[in-house]
Design a protein around this motif. Sequence first.
Motif, PDB file in Angstrom:
ATOM      1  N   UNK A   1       0.833  -1.206   0.000  1.00 15.89           N
ATOM      2  CA  UNK A   1       0.000   0.000   0.000  1.00 15.89           C
ATOM      3  C   UNK A   1       0.868   1.257   0.000  1.00 15.89           C
ATOM      4  N   UNK A   2       1.543   1.440  -1.135  1.00 15.24           N
ATOM      5  CA  UNK A   2       2.392   2.610  -1.372  1.00 15.24           C
ATOM      6  C   UNK A   2       2.148   3.104  -2.788  1.00 15.24           C
ATOM      7  N   UNK A   3       2.431   4.384  -3.068  1.00 16.33           N
ATOM      8  CA  UNK A   3       2.153   4.949  -4.403  1.00 16.33           C
ATOM      9  C   UNK A   3       2.707   4.142  -5.565  1.00 16.33           C
ATOM     10  N   UNK A   4       3.953   3.659  -5.452  1.00 16.37           N
ATOM     11  CA  UNK A   4       4.546   2.926  -6.568  1.00 16.37           C
ATOM     12  C   UNK A   4       3.757   1.661  -6.886  1.00 16.37           C
ATOM     13  N   UNK A   5       3.292   0.972  -5.845  1.00 14.65           N
ATOM     14  CA  UNK A   5       2.525  -0.248  -6.073  1.00 14.65           C
ATOM     15  C   UNK A   5       1.110   0.046  -6.546  1.00 14.65           C
ATOM     16  N   UNK A   6       0.550   1.169  -6.117  1.00 23.09           N
ATOM     17  CA  UNK A   6      -0.756   1.566  -6.643  1.00 23.09           C
ATOM     18  C   UNK A   6      -0.650   1.825  -8.146  1.00 23.09           C
ATOM     19  N   UNK A   7       0.456   2.459  -8.552  1.00 23.34           N
ATOM     20  CA  UNK A   7       0.654   2.730  -9.982  1.00 23.34           C
ATOM     21  C   UNK A   7       0.910   1.433 -10.751  1.00 23.34           C
ATOM     22  N   UNK A   8       1.655   0.514 -10.149  1.00 23.12           N
ATOM     23  CA  UNK A   8       1.867  -0.784 -10.797  1.00 23.12           C
ATOM     24  C   UNK A   8       0.554  -1.567 -10.866  1.00 23.12           C
ATOM     25  N   UNK A   9      -0.282  -1.404  -9.836  1.00 27.64           N
ATOM     26  CA  UNK A   9      -1.601  -2.028  -9.873  1.00 27.64           C
ATOM     27  C   UNK A   9      -2.462  -1.424 -10.967  1.00 27.64           C
ATOM     28  N   UNK A  10      -2.323  -0.121 -11.166  1.00 25.98           N
ATOM     29  CA  UNK A  10      -3.067   0.528 -12.247  1.00 25.98           C
ATOM     30  C   UNK A  10      -2.550   0.084 -13.608  1.00 25.98           C
ATOM     31  N   UNK A  11      -1.237  -0.199 -13.686  1.00 28.74           N
ATOM     32  CA  UNK A  11      -0.681  -0.744 -14.921  1.00 28.74           C
ATOM     33  C   UNK A  11      -1.279  -2.121 -15.192  1.00 28.74           C
ATOM     34  N   UNK A  12      -1.460  -2.907 -14.132  1.00 25.58           N
ATOM     35  CA  UNK A  12      -2.112  -4.208 -14.287  1.00 25.58           C
ATOM     36  C   UNK A  12      -3.558  -4.035 -14.743  1.00 25.58           C
ATOM     37  N   UNK A  13      -4.222  -2.975 -14.257  1.00 25.11           N
ATOM     38  CA  UNK A  13      -5.590  -2.686 -14.695  1.00 25.11           C
ATOM     39  C   UNK A  13      -5.604  -2.331 -16.176  1.00 25.11           C
TER      40      UNK A  13
ATOM     41  N   UNK B   1       3.981   8.088 -15.393  1.00 29.01           N
ATOM     42  CA  UNK B   1       3.739   8.457 -13.993  1.00 29.01           C
ATOM     43  C   UNK B   1       4.676   7.693 -13.062  1.00 29.01           C
ATOM     44  N   UNK B   2       4.922   6.416 -13.370  1.00 30.17           N
ATOM     45  CA  UNK B   2       5.855   5.615 -12.575  1.00 30.17           C
ATOM     46  C   UNK B   2       7.263   6.203 -12.672  1.00 30.17           C
ATOM     47  N   UNK B   3       7.658   6.622 -13.868  1.00 31.53           N
ATOM     48  CA  UNK B   3       8.979   7.215 -14.058  1.00 31.53           C
ATOM     49  C   UNK B   3       9.136   8.485 -13.226  1.00 31.53           C
ATOM     50  N   UNK B   4       8.103   9.323 -13.221  1.00 27.10           N
ATOM     51  CA  UNK B   4       8.144  10.567 -12.442  1.00 27.10           C
ATOM     52  C   UNK B   4       8.204  10.253 -10.947  1.00 27.10           C
TER      53      UNK B   4
END
Length: 343
Positions: free
Chosen positions: A59-71, A119-122
């Motif tokens: 439950x951290x921003x990077x994993x939320x973004x990776x989860x969104x990538x999975x979405x 967004x992940x890169x930023x």
Amino acid sequence: MEIQVCFSIFFYNHSGKYINDSWTSQSLLVVILGIIVCAFILFANSLVMVAIIINRGFHYPIYYLLGNLAAADLFAGASYLYLMFHTGPWTKKLSKPQWFLRQGLIDTSLTASVVNLLAVAVERHQTIFTMQLHSKMSNRRVTLLILGIWLVALLMGLIPSMGWHCLCDVENCSIMAPLYSRSYLVFWAVLNLVTFTIMVVVYLRIFLYVRRKSQRMSQHTTQTKHKETVVSLMKTVTMILGAFVICWTPGLVILLVDGLEAGKSVLIVEKYFLVLAECNSLINPIIYSLRDKEMLSTFKRILCCLCRRGGVQGSASSVRFDTLRQEVLSESSSNDHGFVHVS
């Protein structure tokens, strides 16, 4: 319906991309394999999203973004599945809205992936330059960022149907996508290729910084573990970016070539590049499994719970990571910003 059928046939015949009247063995094989791959894409990326949701260690921003990538990959799988049931001889039966929906779904999924990777890169640039693993971005800001990503993706998917097409300018029609304007293909391909280049430059700068910073760090246990954690997560994210660039660049280049009126030669490799792009949505969950032992452990626990049928209710509370325990110990002993170890 007859008017709509004649409508689609006209544009395909004009572009030279003729539609077969019946299924060939090769076409059927492509569709069957495509459906199977889509099924794996939907399952694997659903697994990633569930793992990130139920485990507090993610439950951290990077994993939320990776989860969104999975979405986004999940959406891509659904888009390809829709394509599989609206291709070949079935293309003749598509109305104008149905055809634009078919193409728009693919465009939306690609845009969502590209903007999400940016967004992940930023996020990585912001955190790595302070030698942290996770940014201090609030959940509200992450949610707004994710909503913004999908808003941009939806807009890019709708642009052709909103007017940037060739229905009133037949001579400017694409060969690969006969209802799309060549100018739009050039714009879309160049925009994505430029974005790829920017991300590669950003990650190159991050790696150079991490290497230089690591050389100056002492051999203190906490600092060494911190450095290894940062570099490990960076490798995982870079592998995801690399796989995306490798899988999608050929397709974008061929779209650019089509937009520049290179001729019907693009049709020779079109299907192969589409399959390559489709495989990218399946590669990311594999990268998570190979690079992150914690994610792999979560996958196994979820699958075990599904097999038992009665253990789903306890899965959220029972799934804990060694890294989460390490994080608590780290916070209590050295105030190390709550780092999570990524193997």
